[in-house]
Design an enzyme around this catalytic site. Structure first.
Site, short mmCIF file in Angstrom:
data_model
loop_
_atom_site.label_atom_id
_atom_site.label_comp_id
_atom_site.label_asym_id
_atom_site.label_seq_id
_atom_site.Cartn_x
_atom_site.Cartn_y
_atom_site.Cartn_z
N LEU A 60 0.83 -1.15 0.11
CA LEU A 60 -0.02 0.04 -0.08
C LEU A 60 0.87 1.17 -0.10
O LEU A 60 0.45 2.27 -0.47
CB LEU A 60 -0.91 -0.05 1.03
CG LEU A 60 -2.13 -0.92 1.36
CD1 LEU A 60 -2.71 -1.17 2.65
CD2 LEU A 60 -2.92 -1.01 0.12
N ARG A 101 5.14 2.98 1.35
CA ARG A 101 6.34 2.89 2.10
C ARG A 101 6.87 4.27 2.79
O ARG A 101 6.37 5.24 1.93
CB ARG A 101 7.61 2.17 1.16
CG ARG A 101 7.77 3.04 -0.04
CD ARG A 101 9.04 2.44 -0.81
NE ARG A 101 8.58 1.01 -1.38
CZ ARG A 101 9.24 0.09 -1.62
NH1 ARG A 101 10.22 -0.15 -0.97
NH2 ARG A 101 8.63 -0.92 -2.55
N PHE A 110 11.21 4.00 7.08
CA PHE A 110 11.78 2.81 7.95
C PHE A 110 10.60 1.83 7.99
O PHE A 110 10.55 0.74 8.58
CB PHE A 110 11.70 3.19 9.31
CG PHE A 110 12.68 4.25 9.72
CD1 PHE A 110 14.12 4.04 9.80
CD2 PHE A 110 12.51 5.81 9.91
CE1 PHE A 110 15.01 4.97 9.87
CE2 PHE A 110 13.40 6.60 9.87
CZ PHE A 110 14.80 6.38 10.15
N ASP A 138 1.71 15.88 16.27
CA ASP A 138 1.83 15.87 14.64
C ASP A 138 0.39 15.73 13.84
O ASP A 138 0.28 14.87 12.91
CB ASP A 138 2.90 14.46 14.32
CG ASP A 138 3.54 15.10 12.89
OD1 ASP A 138 3.51 16.20 12.38
OD2 ASP A 138 3.92 13.97 12.37
#
Length: 431
Positions: free
Chosen positions: A26, A28, A31, A145
């Protein structure tokens, strides 16, 4: 590209510890890779985030993953991405999460010609975001965030707040009761955080909400983050322009959230009382919300308070002394236990109300009802109380109508309509 394709295809269809069948890639990140997967036991689709253990240790990202897992395990809310379980081998860590096939909010906005939403749609989106954050804050989790990229969309178009890797937990607070780690995405980060001052996590998230609301309504950022120092100066001077098509209540809300002074900035928990979220108490608006879609009322904002042992004991039918004073409470009030979410419970009550002839109001709404009620309809208020992390006590009360109407109300019909939302129905035995 060919090598990547081959590697991804070798993953597809392979069983993960005998529990999940991995599918297509889906997405990347630096990490991690995220795969579509299927639970072998029930066939349900999930998302699996795959992380490399040695790489996490070498880069210091292991702490961030542990923080994300700790935060998500505390949260179970319809607008927070659900973490189902964590699996691990010697070399990999697998986070099995709820699937949100609608992508992220940023991509959704970018696909629109105007890159913004109509105000009514923005209100619905923002309500879900705020509901998730009020819930998270009440459980000691501050996201830090909040941005459109971290707000995902499920198959039904509902929001799912995700990526708690920078979240602050209660043990993150210093002795002064504040947070001190500067983190987040500059364009959405509060100025006090960017200036590396001690800060309140809830107020920092409130600023981020203000930026997102501006983006939803305007289609662009209020401050350009190309130069962080310059952006901070503009934020402190409130140098942003709200487009002319934004309503006055929405403008005032943006102004209260983008307040550079955290002491006077509107807190996320205070948003429930803001005029922009108020709806008319007319029958049309109530029934329209119940029949047509997401109900925008104060009930959706409240993080249910926790019950202690004394609260539970005091609610026992054997200790109900209301009959001694002529109070017909048994016909006006009912309680039930549920493991459903507050939003699911409100939605089911609304659907039942459309069939049985009542409409839901919050406590303040009940106070505004005309003394004689509304002809042909019964007003019902609701309060939720948290018994445990996965169990709620729901109190229902008929707020309008005389004693005869209360006696005639079909509580048993309501119980049947609620179905599996009711775990246990509270029954008062007549003495």
């Amino acid at each position: 590209m060919a090598g990547t394709k081959s590697k991804s295809s070798s993953k597809a269809g392979s069983p993960l510890l005998g529990k999940y069948e991995l599918g297509r890639l889906l997405g990347r990140g630096t990490f991690a890779k995220v795969y579509h997967a299927r639970c072998l036991a029930g066939g349900d689709p999930v998302a699996v985030k795959v992380l490399d253990k040695p790489e996490l240790s070498a880069t210091g990202m292991a702490v961030r993953v542990l923080r994300e897992v700790s935060a998500m395990r505390r949260l179970r809310h319809p607008n927070v991405l659900r973490l189902h379980e964590v699996l691990a081998t010697r070399s990999k860590v697998y986070l099995v999460m709820e699937l949100a096939p609608g992508g992220d909010l940023l991509s959704r906005l970018a696909s629109l010609p105007t890159r913004r939403l109509p105000e009514q749609a923005a209100r619905r989106v923002f309500l879900q975001l705020v509901s998730a954050l009020i819930y998270s804050h009440a459980r000691g989790v501050f996201h830090r965030d909040v941005k459109p990229q971290n707000v995902l969309i499920d198959a039904d178009g509902n929001l799912k707040v995700s990526d708690f890797g920078l979240a602050a937990l209660p043990d993150s607070l210093r002795d002064d009761g504040h947070l001190h780690t500067a983190c987040g995405t500059p364009a959405f980060t509060a100025p006090e955080v960017l200036r590396r001052k001690a800060y309140d996590g809830a107020k920092a998230d409130a600023w981020s909400c203000g930026v997102i609301l501006f983006v939803l309504l305007a289609g662009h950022l209020p401050f350009d983050d190309a130069n962080i120092a310059d952006m901070c100066r503009k934020a402190h001077r409130r140098e942003y322009v709200v487009p002319r098509w934004v309503s006055q209540p929405a403008r005032r809300l943006v102004s209260r959230l983008l307040d550079p002074n955290p002491a006077t900035r509107l807190a996320v928990a205070e948003l429930a009382s803001h005029p922009w979220f108020k709806r008319s108490l007319s029958v049309d608006s109530q029934l329209g919300g119940l029949l047509g879609g997401q109900a925008e009322r104060e009930l959706a904002f409240q993080a249910p308070p926790a019950l202690n042992a004394f609260d539970i004991i005091s609610m026992s039918p054997g200790l109900d002394l209301s009959g001694l004073f002529g109070d017909n409470r048994r016909t006006r009030e009912k309680r039930f236990m549920t493991t459903a979410s507050p939003e699911q419970t409100v939605e089911r009550l609304g659907q039942a109300g459309a069939k049985l002839g009542y409409f839901m109001v919050g406590k303040k709404g009940a106070e505004r009802l005309p003394l004689g009620g509304l002809s042909g309809l019964v007003a019902m208020s609701m309060e939720m109380l948290e018994v445990s992390a996965e169990l709620m006590l729901v109190e229902l009360r008929l707020e309008a109508g005389d004693g005869d109407e209360a006696e005639a109300f079909g509580w048993e019909d309501l119980r049947v309509e609620l179905g599996d939302v009711v775990t246990a129905w509270h029954v008062c035995e007549e003495g």
